[in-house]
Design a protein around this motif. Structure first.
Motif, PDB file in Angstrom:
ATOM      1  N   GLU A  99       0.828  -1.207   0.000  1.00  0.00           N
ATOM      2  CA  GLU A  99       0.000   0.000   0.000  1.00  0.00           C
ATOM      3  C   GLU A  99       0.861   1.256   0.000  1.00  0.00           C
ATOM      4  O   GLU A  99       0.597   2.211  -0.735  1.00  0.00           O
ATOM      5  N   GLY A 100       1.908   1.283   0.811  1.00  0.00           N
ATOM      6  CA  GLY A 100       2.804   2.435   0.844  1.00  0.00           C
ATOM      7  C   GLY A 100       3.545   2.631  -0.460  1.00  0.00           C
ATOM      8  O   GLY A 100       3.689   3.758  -0.948  1.00  0.00           O
ATOM      9  N   CYS A 101       3.978   1.526  -1.053  1.00  0.00           N
ATOM     10  CA  CYS A 101       4.668   1.615  -2.346  1.00  0.00           C
ATOM     11  C   CYS A 101       3.725   2.146  -3.418  1.00  0.00           C
ATOM     12  O   CYS A 101       4.105   2.978  -4.240  1.00  0.00           O
ATOM     13  N   TYR A 102       2.503   1.657  -3.411  1.00  0.00           N
ATOM     14  CA  TYR A 102       1.523   2.110  -4.394  1.00  0.00           C
ATOM     15  C   TYR A 102       1.239   3.609  -4.223  1.00  0.00           C
ATOM     16  O   TYR A 102       1.188   4.360  -5.198  1.00  0.00           O
ATOM     17  N   SER A 103       1.116   4.063  -2.991  1.00  0.00           N
ATOM     18  CA  SER A 103       0.881   5.487  -2.737  1.00  0.00           C
ATOM     19  C   SER A 103       2.046   6.329  -3.249  1.00  0.00           C
ATOM     20  O   SER A 103       1.841   7.395  -3.844  1.00  0.00           O
ATOM     21  N   LYS A 104       3.255   5.867  -3.039  1.00  0.00           N
ATOM     22  CA  LYS A 104       4.437   6.592  -3.527  1.00  0.00           C
ATOM     23  C   LYS A 104       4.437   6.655  -5.042  1.00  0.00           C
ATOM     24  O   LYS A 104       4.751   7.688  -5.635  1.00  0.00           O
ATOM     25  N   ARG A 105       4.075   5.561  -5.690  1.00  0.00           N
ATOM     26  CA  ARG A 105       4.030   5.554  -7.162  1.00  0.00           C
ATOM     27  C   ARG A 105       2.973   6.533  -7.677  1.00  0.00           C
ATOM     28  O   ARG A 105       3.163   7.181  -8.698  1.00  0.00           O
ATOM     29  N   LYS A 147      -3.813  11.771  -6.077  1.00  0.00           N
ATOM     30  CA  LYS A 147      -3.682  11.869  -4.609  1.00  0.00           C
ATOM     31  C   LYS A 147      -4.195  13.228  -4.117  1.00  0.00           C
ATOM     32  O   LYS A 147      -3.510  13.949  -3.412  1.00  0.00           O
ATOM     33  N   ASP A 148      -5.405  13.598  -4.524  1.00  0.00           N
ATOM     34  CA  ASP A 148      -6.054  14.824  -4.065  1.00  0.00           C
ATOM     35  C   ASP A 148      -5.179  16.059  -4.250  1.00  0.00           C
ATOM     36  O   ASP A 148      -5.030  16.884  -3.347  1.00  0.00           O
ATOM     37  N   GLY A 149      -4.602  16.202  -5.425  1.00  0.00           N
ATOM     38  CA  GLY A 149      -3.808  17.378  -5.733  1.00  0.00           C
ATOM     39  C   GLY A 149      -2.368  17.331  -5.261  1.00  0.00           C
ATOM     40  O   GLY A 149      -1.605  18.248  -5.519  1.00  0.00           O
ATOM     41  N   TRP A 150      -1.989  16.272  -4.579  1.00  0.00           N
ATOM     42  CA  TRP A 150      -0.610  16.125  -4.117  1.00  0.00           C
ATOM     43  C   TRP A 150       0.215  15.444  -5.198  1.00  0.00           C
ATOM     44  O   TRP A 150      -0.291  14.680  -6.009  1.00  0.00           O
ATOM     45  N   GLY A 151       1.490  15.687  -5.174  1.00  0.00           N
ATOM     46  CA  GLY A 151       2.442  14.996  -6.028  1.00  0.00           C
ATOM     47  C   GLY A 151       3.719  14.818  -5.239  1.00  0.00           C
ATOM     48  O   GLY A 151       3.897  15.421  -4.178  1.00  0.00           O
ATOM     49  N   TRP A 152       4.615  14.020  -5.735  1.00  0.00           N
ATOM     50  CA  TRP A 152       5.880  13.775  -5.053  1.00  0.00           C
ATOM     51  C   TRP A 152       6.658  15.093  -5.031  1.00  0.00           C
ATOM     52  O   TRP A 152       7.173  15.541  -6.035  1.00  0.00           O
ATOM     53  N   GLY A 153       6.674  15.769  -3.893  1.00  0.00           N
ATOM     54  CA  GLY A 153       7.341  17.059  -3.761  1.00  0.00           C
ATOM     55  C   GLY A 153       6.531  18.217  -4.311  1.00  0.00           C
ATOM     56  O   GLY A 153       6.987  19.347  -4.296  1.00  0.00           O
ATOM     57  N   VAL A 154       5.345  17.952  -4.814  1.00  0.00           N
ATOM     58  CA  VAL A 154       4.469  18.988  -5.367  1.00  0.00           C
ATOM     59  C   VAL A 154       3.375  19.194  -4.327  1.00  0.00           C
ATOM     60  O   VAL A 154       2.328  18.573  -4.382  1.00  0.00           O
ATOM     61  N   ASN A 155       3.669  20.040  -3.344  1.00  0.00           N
ATOM     62  CA  ASN A 155       2.876  20.086  -2.121  1.00  0.00           C
ATOM     63  C   ASN A 155       2.078  21.362  -1.892  1.00  0.00           C
ATOM     64  O   ASN A 155       1.448  21.507  -0.860  1.00  0.00           O
ATOM     65  N   HIS A 156       2.121  22.300  -2.811  1.00  0.00           N
ATOM     66  CA  HIS A 156       1.523  23.608  -2.546  1.00  0.00           C
ATOM     67  C   HIS A 156       0.376  23.950  -3.485  1.00  0.00           C
ATOM     68  O   HIS A 156       0.128  25.122  -3.747  1.00  0.00           O
ATOM     69  N   GLY A 157      -0.300  22.940  -3.982  1.00  0.00           N
ATOM     70  CA  GLY A 157      -1.404  23.187  -4.900  1.00  0.00           C
ATOM     71  C   GLY A 157      -0.944  23.466  -6.316  1.00  0.00           C
ATOM     72  O   GLY A 157      -1.719  23.948  -7.135  1.00  0.00           O
ATOM     73  N   ASP A 158       0.321  23.162  -6.614  1.00  0.00           N
ATOM     74  CA  ASP A 158       0.900  23.478  -7.919  1.00  0.00           C
ATOM     75  C   ASP A 158       0.121  22.834  -9.072  1.00  0.00           C
ATOM     76  O   ASP A 158      -0.022  23.440 -10.136  1.00  0.00           O
ATOM     77  N   ILE A 159      -0.360  21.627  -8.865  1.00  0.00           N
ATOM     78  CA  ILE A 159      -1.112  20.941  -9.923  1.00  0.00           C
ATOM     79  C   ILE A 159      -2.409  21.696 -10.187  1.00  0.00           C
ATOM     80  O   ILE A 159      -2.779  21.939 -11.342  1.00  0.00           O
ATOM     81  N   TRP A 160      -3.104  22.112  -9.133  1.00  0.00           N
ATOM     82  CA  TRP A 160      -4.355  22.855  -9.286  1.00  0.00           C
ATOM     83  C   TRP A 160      -4.109  24.228  -9.912  1.00  0.00           C
ATOM     84  O   TRP A 160      -4.901  24.699 -10.721  1.00  0.00           O
ATOM     85  N   ILE A 161      -3.026  24.880  -9.510  1.00  0.00           N
ATOM     86  CA  ILE A 161      -2.720  26.204 -10.061  1.00  0.00           C
ATOM     87  C   ILE A 161      -2.509  26.095 -11.570  1.00  0.00           C
ATOM     88  O   ILE A 161      -3.048  26.891 -12.348  1.00  0.00           O
ATOM     89  N   ALA A 162      -1.707  25.129 -11.971  1.00  0.00           N
ATOM     90  CA  ALA A 162      -1.429  24.955 -13.404  1.00  0.00           C
ATOM     91  C   ALA A 162      -2.715  24.651 -14.166  1.00  0.00           C
ATOM     92  O   ALA A 162      -2.952  25.204 -15.249  1.00  0.00           O
ATOM     93  N   GLU A 163      -3.560  23.789 -13.614  1.00  0.00           N
ATOM     94  CA  GLU A 163      -4.811  23.483 -14.300  1.00  0.00           C
ATOM     95  C   GLU A 163      -5.711  24.713 -14.379  1.00  0.00           C
ATOM     96  O   GLU A 163      -6.373  24.954 -15.405  1.00  0.00           O
ATOM     97  N   ALA A 164      -5.753  25.504 -13.321  1.00  0.00           N
ATOM     98  CA  ALA A 164      -6.554  26.736 -13.344  1.00  0.00           C
ATOM     99  C   ALA A 164      -6.077  27.666 -14.458  1.00  0.00           C
ATOM    100  O   ALA A 164      -6.890  28.248 -15.191  1.00  0.00           O
ATOM    101  N   ALA A 165      -4.762  27.797 -14.613  1.00  0.00           N
ATOM    102  CA  ALA A 165      -4.212  28.650 -15.678  1.00  0.00           C
ATOM    103  C   ALA A 165      -4.612  28.103 -17.051  1.00  0.00           C
ATOM    104  O   ALA A 165      -5.027  28.871 -17.935  1.00  0.00           O
ATOM    105  N   ALA A 166      -4.501  26.799 -17.226  1.00  0.00           N
ATOM    106  CA  ALA A 166      -4.874  26.200 -18.515  1.00  0.00           C
ATOM    107  C   ALA A 166      -6.358  26.412 -18.791  1.00  0.00           C
ATOM    108  O   ALA A 166      -6.758  26.741 -19.915  1.00  0.00           O
TER     109      ALA A 166
END
Length: 185
Positions: A17-23, A58-77
């Motif tokens: 489970e932990g390995c899968y979450s990391k992936r 993972k609800d907007g989280w990424g490996w080291g992407v912890n500040h909403g960066d994925i959501w910000i980029a999508e909002a810009a797009a």
């Protein structure tokens, strides 16, 4: 999991489970990178779709992407997509604007002082004001796209406020393939 040693297999199975979450976190991060590169190339629709998928990992989280960066980029797009739809399809424009506003809100909830979030929120308000006054997106859009390309370049380069780029492979893929039989024996 393929080791002949039962104890090694048992320990590996305990951590699945932990390995899968990391992936999932790794996948989200690299999907974010791909989307940023696509945005720089002007592939806004594909980038928005990839970012939506990355955020869902993972609800907007990424490996080291912890500040909403994925959501910000999508909002810009989505803001670019809204401006592109402005002259022909008001319902599509409004749907993209609503999505962008929701994403900015999520990013602000994750990290309210991220500078790109503030910029996208301001751009969203400016665009809505422009459209309310009956203005066209034509002159506004290139400047926003250029500014977005700047933020994408920062993200791709690992410059603050974004996570640093991951280190390259210590061993190339072919070297790992050659060692695989030794590791599973």
């Amino acid at each position: 999991l393929t080791s002949p040693d039962a104890e090694v297999r048992r320990r590996a199975e305990q951590n699945l489970e932990g390995c899968y979450s990391k992936r999932l976190l790794e996948a989200a991060r690299f999907m974010w990178y791909d989307a940023l590169a696509g945005m720089k190339r002007g592939e806004w629709g594909a980038a928005a779709a990839a970012l939506r998928c990355a955020a869902n990992k993972k609800d907007g989280w990424g490996w080291g992407v912890n500040h909403g960066d994925i959501w910000i980029a999508e909002a810009a797009a989505r803001l670019v997509l809204a401006a592109g739809a402005a002259e022909g399809d008001e319902a599509k424009e409004e749907a993209q604007l609503a999505a962008a506003a929701r994403l900015v809100e999520q990013a602000e909830g994750r990290c309210g002082d991220h500078p790109w979030t503030g910029e996208v929120a301001a751009a969203l308000a400016e665009y809505r004001g422009l459209r309310a006054r009956g203005g066209a997106a034509g002159a506004w859009l290139p400047a926003f796209q250029q500014r977005t390309a700047y933020w994408c370049a920062l993200g791709l380069g690992g410059a603050p406020p974004f996570p640093p780029r991951p280190a390259g492979r210590a061993v190339d893929a072919e070297g790992l393939r050659r060692r695989l039989p030794q590791l599973t024996a």
